[in-house]
Design a protein around this motif. Structure first.
Motif, mmCIF file in Angstrom:
data_model
loop_
_atom_site.group_PDB
_atom_site.id
_atom_site.type_symbol
_atom_site.label_atom_id
_atom_site.label_comp_id
_atom_site.label_asym_id
_atom_site.label_seq_id
_atom_site.Cartn_x
_atom_site.Cartn_y
_atom_site.Cartn_z
ATOM 1 N N MET A 39 0.834 -1.204 0.000
ATOM 2 C CA MET A 39 0.000 0.000 0.000
ATOM 3 C C MET A 39 0.865 1.248 0.000
ATOM 4 N N PRO A 77 -10.867 7.385 6.724
ATOM 5 C CA PRO A 77 -11.105 8.800 6.439
ATOM 6 C C PRO A 77 -10.021 9.311 5.497
ATOM 7 N N HIS A 133 -13.746 2.643 -3.342
ATOM 8 C CA HIS A 133 -13.972 4.085 -3.123
ATOM 9 C C HIS A 133 -15.309 4.631 -3.627
ATOM 10 N N GLU A 138 -11.282 -1.388 0.130
ATOM 11 C CA GLU A 138 -10.834 -0.105 0.685
ATOM 12 C C GLU A 138 -11.752 1.012 0.183
ATOM 13 N N ASN A 168 -7.081 11.033 3.846
ATOM 14 C CA ASN A 168 -5.947 11.856 4.270
ATOM 15 C C ASN A 168 -5.801 12.929 3.200
HETATM 16 N N1 SAH Z 1 -2.332 1.174 -6.062
HETATM 17 C C1 SAH Z 1 -2.792 0.402 -4.932
HETATM 18 C C2 SAH Z 1 -2.043 0.736 -3.666
HETATM 19 C C3 SAH Z 1 -2.229 2.174 -3.321
HETATM 20 S S1 SAH Z 1 -2.156 2.784 -1.694
HETATM 21 C C4 SAH Z 1 -4.266 0.651 -4.729
HETATM 22 O O1 SAH Z 1 -4.784 1.634 -5.245
HETATM 23 O O2 SAH Z 1 -4.916 -0.134 -4.049
HETATM 24 C C5 SAH Z 1 -3.274 1.918 -0.718
HETATM 25 C C6 SAH Z 1 -4.620 2.549 -0.455
HETATM 26 O O3 SAH Z 1 -4.570 3.917 -0.051
HETATM 27 C C7 SAH Z 1 -5.512 2.506 -1.673
HETATM 28 O O4 SAH Z 1 -6.758 2.011 -1.294
HETATM 29 C C8 SAH Z 1 -5.626 3.952 -2.033
HETATM 30 O O5 SAH Z 1 -6.779 4.221 -2.779
HETATM 31 C C9 SAH Z 1 -5.642 4.596 -0.665
HETATM 32 N N2 SAH Z 1 -5.420 6.030 -0.694
HETATM 33 C C10 SAH Z 1 -4.785 6.750 -1.638
HETATM 34 N N3 SAH Z 1 -4.802 8.052 -1.342
HETATM 35 C C11 SAH Z 1 -5.458 8.177 -0.171
HETATM 36 C C12 SAH Z 1 -5.786 9.275 0.667
HETATM 37 N N4 SAH Z 1 -5.411 10.495 0.337
HETATM 38 N N5 SAH Z 1 -6.479 9.023 1.800
HETATM 39 C C13 SAH Z 1 -6.830 7.772 2.140
HETATM 40 N N6 SAH Z 1 -6.534 6.687 1.400
HETATM 41 C C14 SAH Z 1 -5.861 6.878 0.247
#
Ligand code: SAH
Length: 371
Positions: free
Chosen positions: A180, A317, A242, A282, A319
């Motif tokens: 992640m 929530p 999402h 997620e 970020n």
């Molecule tokens: N490319 C992979 C891994 C990314 S990071 C993916 O999209 O699943 C892991 C998680 O963090 C993903 O669910 C991503 O959507 C989430 N994420 C990305 N930006 C975020 C933010 N600003 N706040 C909360 N979660 C976030």
């Protein structure tokens, strides 16, 4: 015509990292050891040093012939990651490291200590090509894929740091790895799978993590999810959904125009059917964007109609990232969202946002120019 100097020209040369022990199969390691003029059994000794003792330092390998140790180790373990910055928070229980790769490209990993586990969030690509607008890494574009060894080295170094008491003093074992960090792991499939296999292989061929403690998180690259389902591994799959509707998801996760919500959920269900591993969904809760009660209901319906006990929702929530027009959902709305999912018999637990104050939380990993 003279080309104007561009940022691109000033940027470090980006290229393939040197081949490392962790990029090789067992047979290739034996061959490499023989090519360097050593007996085959030395490959096993090297594996024990690297995977069990967590060292790539010739000085630690006193069972190798002193005269040729340095050359052998230098050839097989080129340094791939050097720490260029480290920052801790949560009383030292969250540590973010900025790594410099051989070509000057920078990536980050985040190590988090909990009472019962130590979790490393690893990076699989420098930058990311998926362009999710709420994610800091998504704004950077893709620089390049990481090699298997560059991915695995993040875990080897974190395992060593845990063992040496980096998280609040007491020695600990690295127990969980989540893909992640930066990048889309399934867009760098082969390197990620090679790294996953080393994470879960028993010592001395790997770190010996439980496969279910390794989580691969994806935007929903359907063919790659199906491929992963066929690997015969017990790793956990996380799907970044999402939004339960295509209209909004195509905005938040642009790859949705290629594989829709229903297609991604069907693939996630097939993953469960093939592996028996419960899938995580997620869901970054963004105020007044995707946190409405009707969206919770729609999500609950879509998940429940695909079966029982196959899925778990992880709302988090948002970020907020610099310059973003979006902000996190209010706690009361968040609670209502979870309550509605529970009404559809879909378990949901709010994910913590470790490290948000050091830009180390989900979606905040981006390299600041000042570093
Ligand atoms: N490319 C992979 C891994 C990314 S990071 C993916 O999209 O699943 C892991 C998680 O963090 C993903 O669910 C991503 O959507 C989430 N994420 C990305 N930006 C975020 C933010 N600003 N706040 C909360 N979660 C976030």
């Amino acid at each position: 015509m003279t080309a104007a100097p561009t940022l691109q020209m000033a940027a470090p040369r980006r290229g393939k990292p040197p081949r490392h022990f962790a990029d090789m199969t067992t047979d290739e390691r034996v061959q490499a050891v023989r090519d360097a003029g050593h007996d085959a059994f030395r490959a096993r000794q090297l594996a024990t040093h690297y995977f069990t003792h967590l060292t790539a330092d010739a000085d630690d390998m006193t069972d190798l012939p002193a005269s040729s140790r340095d050359a052998l180790v230098a050839g097989l373990f080129p340094p791939l990651l050097s720490p260029s910055f480290e920052i801790a928070t949560d009383d030292g229980e969250t540590v973010k490291t900025l790594w410099s790769l051989h070509d000057g490209v920078k990536v980050e990993s985040v190590l988090m200590g909990y009472p019962d586990r130590a979790t490393l969030c690893v990076t699989s690509q420098a930058g990311c090509g998926m362009a999710c607008p709420f994610c800091a890494t998504g704004q950077m574009g893709l620089t390049r894929n990481l090699s298997a060894a560059e991915i695995f080295e993040q875990a080897r170094l974190a395992a060593r740091a845990c063992r040496d008491g980096a998280l609040g003093g007491a020695p600990r074992r690295l127990s969980n790895v989540v893909f992640m960090g930066m990048g889309e792991p399934l867009a760098n499939y082969n390197a990620v799978l090679t790294a996953v296999r080393m994470l879960i292989a028993p010592e001395p061929d790997g770190l010996g993590l439980a496969a279910r403690h390794v989580t691969v998180s994806t935007v929903g690259l359907v063919p790659a999810i199906d491929r992963l389902a066929g690997e015969g591994l017990q790793v956990t799959l996380a799907l970044s959904l999402h939004a339960p509707d295509d209209e909004l998801r195509s905005e938040l996760v642009p790859i949705n125009t290629q594989w829709s919500v229903d297609e991604a959920l069907d693939a996630a269900k097939r993953y469960f059917d093939a592996t028996g591993r419960r899938v995580s969904i997620e869901y970054a809760l963004i105020r007044a964007v995707n946190d409405q009660a009707w969206r919770a209901d729609l999500l609950g319906e879509k998940l429940a109609k695909r079966g029982r006990a196959w899925v778990h929702v992880n709302p988090i929530p948002l970020n907020p990232t610099p310059g973003s027009k979006w902000t996190a959902t209010k706690p009361a709305v968040e609670r209502e969202f979870v309550r509605r999912l529970t009404e559809h018999a879909i378990p949901a637990t709010i994910r913590d946002t470790r490290g948000s104050d050091i830009d180390g939380a989900c979606g905040q990993l981006a390299i600041k120019e000042s570093l």
